[in-house]
Write a protein that holds these residues in place. Structure first.
Motif, mmCIF file in Angstrom:
data_model
loop_
_atom_site.group_PDB
_atom_site.id
_atom_site.type_symbol
_atom_site.label_atom_id
_atom_site.label_comp_id
_atom_site.label_asym_id
_atom_site.label_seq_id
_atom_site.Cartn_x
_atom_site.Cartn_y
_atom_site.Cartn_z
ATOM 1 N N HIS A 138 -43.880 -5.737 -4.114
ATOM 2 C CA HIS A 138 -45.097 -6.335 -3.558
ATOM 3 C C HIS A 138 -44.936 -6.323 -2.041
ATOM 4 N N PRO A 139 -45.524 -5.360 -1.352
ATOM 5 C CA PRO A 139 -45.246 -5.163 0.074
ATOM 6 C C PRO A 139 -45.980 -6.158 0.976
ATOM 7 N N THR A 140 -45.637 -7.422 0.823
ATOM 8 C CA THR A 140 -46.228 -8.495 1.603
ATOM 9 C C THR A 140 -45.194 -9.591 1.789
ATOM 10 N N TYR A 141 -45.598 -10.717 2.348
ATOM 11 C CA TYR A 141 -44.705 -11.861 2.529
ATOM 12 C C TYR A 141 -45.201 -13.020 1.684
ATOM 13 N N VAL A 142 -44.344 -13.519 0.804
ATOM 14 C CA VAL A 142 -44.641 -14.707 0.006
ATOM 15 C C VAL A 142 -43.559 -15.729 0.307
ATOM 16 N N PRO A 143 -43.893 -16.831 0.981
ATOM 17 C CA PRO A 143 -42.880 -17.817 1.386
ATOM 18 C C PRO A 143 -42.030 -18.292 0.212
ATOM 19 N N GLY A 144 -40.720 -18.286 0.430
ATOM 20 C CA GLY A 144 -39.794 -18.745 -0.590
ATOM 21 C C GLY A 144 -39.474 -17.729 -1.656
ATOM 22 N N ARG A 145 -40.133 -16.555 -1.611
ATOM 23 C CA ARG A 145 -39.905 -15.548 -2.647
ATOM 24 C C ARG A 145 -39.359 -14.243 -2.064
ATOM 25 N N TYR A 146 -40.141 -13.608 -1.199
ATOM 26 C CA TYR A 146 -39.709 -12.315 -0.666
ATOM 27 C C TYR A 146 -40.507 -11.979 0.592
ATOM 28 N N CYS A 147 -39.944 -11.072 1.360
ATOM 29 C CA CYS A 147 -40.610 -10.565 2.562
ATOM 30 C C CYS A 147 -40.476 -9.044 2.558
ATOM 31 N N ASN A 148 -41.546 -8.361 2.154
ATOM 32 C CA ASN A 148 -41.535 -6.906 2.030
ATOM 33 C C ASN A 148 -42.607 -6.265 2.904
ATOM 34 N N ILE A 149 -42.907 -6.885 4.039
ATOM 35 C CA ILE A 149 -44.043 -6.427 4.840
ATOM 36 C C ILE A 149 -43.822 -5.044 5.457
ATOM 37 N N LEU A 150 -42.567 -4.592 5.508
ATOM 38 C CA LEU A 150 -42.302 -3.263 6.058
ATOM 39 C C LEU A 150 -42.145 -2.197 4.968
ATOM 40 N N SER A 151 -42.279 -2.607 3.726
ATOM 41 C CA SER A 151 -42.122 -1.660 2.612
ATOM 42 C C SER A 151 -43.391 -0.812 2.443
ATOM 43 N N PRO A 152 -43.273 0.367 1.830
ATOM 44 C CA PRO A 152 -44.441 1.255 1.683
ATOM 45 C C PRO A 152 -45.536 0.641 0.828
ATOM 46 N N ARG A 153 -46.771 0.959 1.162
ATOM 47 C CA ARG A 153 -47.924 0.562 0.350
ATOM 48 C C ARG A 153 -48.264 1.641 -0.674
ATOM 49 N N ASN A 154 -47.856 2.859 -0.414
ATOM 50 C CA ASN A 154 -48.147 3.966 -1.309
ATOM 51 C C ASN A 154 -47.008 4.186 -2.305
ATOM 52 N N ILE A 155 -47.304 4.877 -3.381
ATOM 53 C CA ILE A 155 -46.299 5.223 -4.381
ATOM 54 C C ILE A 155 -45.237 6.121 -3.749
ATOM 55 N N TYR A 156 -43.977 5.844 -4.071
ATOM 56 C CA TYR A 156 -42.885 6.650 -3.529
ATOM 57 C C TYR A 156 -41.782 6.759 -4.572
ATOM 58 N N THR A 157 -40.893 7.712 -4.371
ATOM 59 C CA THR A 157 -39.762 7.911 -5.278
ATOM 60 C C THR A 157 -38.482 7.481 -4.588
ATOM 61 N N GLU A 158 -37.652 6.718 -5.312
ATOM 62 C CA GLU A 158 -36.380 6.232 -4.773
ATOM 63 C C GLU A 158 -35.276 6.522 -5.777
ATOM 64 N N ASP A 159 -34.403 7.452 -5.421
ATOM 65 C CA ASP A 159 -33.265 7.801 -6.285
ATOM 66 C C ASP A 159 -33.694 8.090 -7.719
ATOM 67 N N GLY A 160 -34.777 8.840 -7.848
ATOM 68 C CA GLY A 160 -35.216 9.274 -9.171
ATOM 69 C C GLY A 160 -36.132 8.320 -9.896
ATOM 70 N N ILE A 161 -36.422 7.155 -9.319
ATOM 71 C CA ILE A 161 -37.349 6.204 -9.922
ATOM 72 C C ILE A 161 -38.636 6.177 -9.109
ATOM 73 N N ILE A 162 -39.763 6.237 -9.789
ATOM 74 C CA ILE A 162 -41.062 6.160 -9.124
ATOM 75 C C ILE A 162 -41.389 4.683 -8.879
ATOM 76 N N ARG A 163 -41.502 4.301 -7.625
ATOM 77 C CA ARG A 163 -41.849 2.933 -7.254
ATOM 78 C C ARG A 163 -43.359 2.867 -7.025
ATOM 79 N N VAL A 164 -44.016 2.004 -7.792
ATOM 80 C CA VAL A 164 -45.464 1.829 -7.681
ATOM 81 C C VAL A 164 -45.727 0.442 -7.096
ATOM 82 N N PRO A 165 -45.989 0.340 -5.801
ATOM 83 C CA PRO A 165 -46.193 -0.979 -5.191
ATOM 84 C C PRO A 165 -47.469 -1.663 -5.692
#
Length: 275
Positions: A138-165
């Protein structure tokens, strides 16, 4: 909006939210509320002839096996909503075990997962467990949970796994799934969707089955009431408005694996080649 796609994803999990905030709830109510919400949602999806992707944990699969089988027969996709412990070996073993439990119940192979509370899972562990895609980013910031604001918004592949944000609006990374959908309404979600489609052909939003049950009367403290607000009939009405908007804009609503196959090619072949 031609050639635009949307995936609706639903977490099938017990309604354990009150326990997180010190409010007791019986196991019977946890499962009943999630089941009731699912049935309300399915009536809406059937009316619109929409196929969704349901991320089920093993508890819900064991509790309602016939319900999951009926989802498969109706053409919906079942993926894994997993809970894992620490340590990569334990993660792999648990993913394999939970995946096997749900697959044995539905009689079909599972290709994707979303982790509980959107915890990051290593690509190697997902690949070793036999999964193709992950929908936990989830490429956003949720207080107390995670901060992914710099992560991709589009689908990407990471080490053979398709990441669907999970989709967020561009620029400010505004989220518009479940609790934001319920609190800010369909106009807000339509605006976020429109903004997202300016530079993407695809968006993904998610809910929980219990969002669609009437949970507003659970006695959470006032500062947590937003987690329950506009549940049941109200979110069903807002989702109806949103789906009508999607139809007007010619947005195609498909399951996640179907879109991956359409948009990225044969996901299974890519997965096998990358192992």
């Amino acid at each position: 909006m031609r050639n635009k796609f949307l995936t609706l994803c639903i977490d099938l999990e017990e309604f354990s939210l009150p326990q997180e905030f010190g409010v007791s709830i019986s196991q019977e109510d946890e499962y009943k509320i999630s089941r009731d919400g699912l049935l309300f949602l399915c009536n809406l999806l059937e009316r619109f002839k929409i196929k969704a992707t349901f991320f089920s944990n093993e508890n819900m699969a064991n509790a309602f096996p016939e319900l999951l089988k009926s989802l498969v027969r109706s053409g919906h996709e079942i993926a894994l909503h997993n809970i894992v412990g620490n340590g990569e070996l334990n993660v792999v073993n648990e993913l394999q075990r939970q995946k096997s439990v749900v697959e044995n119940i539905i009689g079909e192979e599972i290709y994707g997962c979303r982790s509980h509370k959107l915890i990051y899972l290593p690509s190697n562990a997902l690949r070793m467990a036999g999964l193709i895609y992950d929908n936990s980013m989830h490429p956003t910031y949720v207080p107390g949970r995670y901060c992914n604001i710099l992560s991709p918004r589009n689908i990407y592949t990471e080490d053979g796994i398709i990441r669907v944000p999970i989709s967020v609006a561009p620029l400010f990374r505004l989220p518009f799934s479940w609790v934001w959908f319920r609190n800010f309404g369909s106009r807000y979600v339509k605006l976020c969707s429109w903004a997202s489609y300016l530079n993407q052909e695809y968006i993904n939003i998610y809910f929980h089955s219990w969002d669609f049950a009437d949970i507003k009367n659970w006695p959470l403290k006032w500062r947590y009431r937003f987690l329950l607000r506009n549940s049941g009939d109200k979110i069903l009405s807002m989702l109806t408005s949103y789906l009508n908007w999607c139809n007007q804009k010619d947005i195609r609503i498909v399951t996640m694996f179907k879109y991956i196959n359409k948009g990225i090619g044969d996901a299974r072949r890519r997965f096998i080649n990358l192992k």
